[in-house]
Design a protein around this motif. Sequence first.
Motif, PDB file in Angstrom:
ATOM      1  N   ALA A  22     -12.193  20.871 -14.922  1.00 42.74           N
ATOM      2  CA  ALA A  22     -12.659  22.177 -15.403  1.00 42.74           C
ATOM      3  C   ALA A  22     -14.180  22.216 -15.470  1.00 42.74           C
ATOM      4  O   ALA A  22     -14.793  23.228 -15.117  1.00 42.74           O
ATOM      5  CB  ALA A  22     -12.061  22.471 -16.774  1.00 42.74           C
ATOM      6  N   ALA A  65     -15.798  22.917 -12.075  1.00 42.12           N
ATOM      7  CA  ALA A  65     -15.409  24.142 -11.369  1.00 42.12           C
ATOM      8  C   ALA A  65     -16.650  24.965 -11.062  1.00 42.12           C
ATOM      9  O   ALA A  65     -17.451  25.257 -11.947  1.00 42.12           O
ATOM     10  CB  ALA A  65     -14.425  24.946 -12.212  1.00 42.12           C
ATOM     11  N   ARG A  77     -14.740  29.699 -13.784  1.00 40.07           N
ATOM     12  CA  ARG A  77     -14.932  28.791 -14.926  1.00 40.07           C
ATOM     13  C   ARG A  77     -14.016  29.131 -16.102  1.00 40.07           C
ATOM     14  O   ARG A  77     -13.523  28.230 -16.759  1.00 40.07           O
ATOM     15  CB  ARG A  77     -16.384  28.787 -15.366  1.00 40.07           C
ATOM     16  CG  ARG A  77     -17.287  28.067 -14.374  1.00 40.07           C
ATOM     17  CD  ARG A  77     -18.681  27.899 -14.984  1.00 40.07           C
ATOM     18  NE  ARG A  77     -19.529  27.152 -14.112  1.00 40.07           N
ATOM     19  CZ  ARG A  77     -19.661  25.829 -14.141  1.00 40.07           C
ATOM     20  NH1 ARG A  77     -18.974  25.131 -14.993  1.00 40.07           N
ATOM     21  NH2 ARG A  77     -20.480  25.224 -13.313  1.00 40.07           N
ATOM     22  N   ALA A 132     -10.629  27.968 -15.184  1.00 39.17           N
ATOM     23  CA  ALA A 132     -10.612  26.509 -15.275  1.00 39.17           C
ATOM     24  C   ALA A 132     -10.509  26.052 -16.721  1.00 39.17           C
ATOM     25  O   ALA A 132      -9.769  25.100 -17.030  1.00 39.17           O
ATOM     26  CB  ALA A 132     -11.859  25.927 -14.613  1.00 39.17           C
ATOM     27  N   ALA A 133     -11.223  26.716 -17.609  1.00 40.29           N
ATOM     28  CA  ALA A 133     -11.175  26.339 -19.033  1.00 40.29           C
ATOM     29  C   ALA A 133      -9.780  26.558 -19.612  1.00 40.29           C
ATOM     30  O   ALA A 133      -9.255  25.711 -20.348  1.00 40.29           O
ATOM     31  CB  ALA A 133     -12.215  27.123 -19.818  1.00 40.29           C
ATOM     32  N   ALA A 191      -7.451  23.925 -18.112  1.00 37.21           N
ATOM     33  CA  ALA A 191      -7.663  22.622 -18.746  1.00 37.21           C
ATOM     34  C   ALA A 191      -7.045  22.597 -20.141  1.00 37.21           C
ATOM     35  O   ALA A 191      -6.400  21.609 -20.525  1.00 37.21           O
ATOM     36  CB  ALA A 191      -9.153  22.299 -18.813  1.00 37.21           C
ATOM     37  N   LEU A 227      -6.087  23.855 -11.635  1.00 39.04           N
ATOM     38  CA  LEU A 227      -7.343  23.114 -11.485  1.00 39.04           C
ATOM     39  C   LEU A 227      -7.486  22.534 -10.076  1.00 39.04           C
ATOM     40  O   LEU A 227      -8.566  22.593  -9.487  1.00 39.04           O
ATOM     41  CB  LEU A 227      -7.435  22.013 -12.542  1.00 39.04           C
ATOM     42  CG  LEU A 227      -7.671  22.529 -13.963  1.00 39.04           C
ATOM     43  CD1 LEU A 227      -7.403  21.438 -14.985  1.00 39.04           C
ATOM     44  CD2 LEU A 227      -9.082  23.086 -14.112  1.00 39.04           C
TER      45      LEU A 227
END
Length: 182
Positions: A57, A60, A64, A67-68, A71, A118
């Motif tokens: 993450a 990335a 983003r 990705a957060a 994760a 991811l």
Amino acid sequence: MKSMAFSAPLLMLVYGVLRWMDGLDGHRDKSGPAWRVGHVAFFAAMVLFAVMAVALARRASRGRRVAAVAAAASVFGAGCFCWVIAGDLSADFGDRWPLPDALQIAGPVLFLVGLVVLLSLEVAAGRVPVWSPVLLFVGYAAITVSLDLLPLSALVILAAMAPLWRPSAMPPRPVAQASRLH
């Protein structure tokens, strides 16, 4: 990243092989060394997968926020796995604090979906091939069919993570650093 992408599936393989060996006589000995060492290996694998999710993450380049969230889902799912494993290793823990049934279902799903997202972001960034998240999904799906497929699943997941071992899977250098080298 390289060591986590290699070690996590390898520890899963250790768990799968020890689980298989423990069941050769027709039953599983929950107090035996194969059971305990296997579960500790699986616990460590889940911790490494969670750390790897955070690392993926962080690197990335696009998406983003996605990705957060991915994760966070993977870390939460890995935590659910670890909770169940801790209960398998300690009957007292498992009896006192069982993981609710809803989380026993949601945790593994969140873990998988987060990691697939991811890896898909890594595909979009051109760092891993498209088959990497596909293999991760296939390897994980095999576990849902039968836990006896864990060794095979771990090998498939190991193959899915292999592109992360290469230096080309590393994030590109920032422009400022690259210009200082010339």
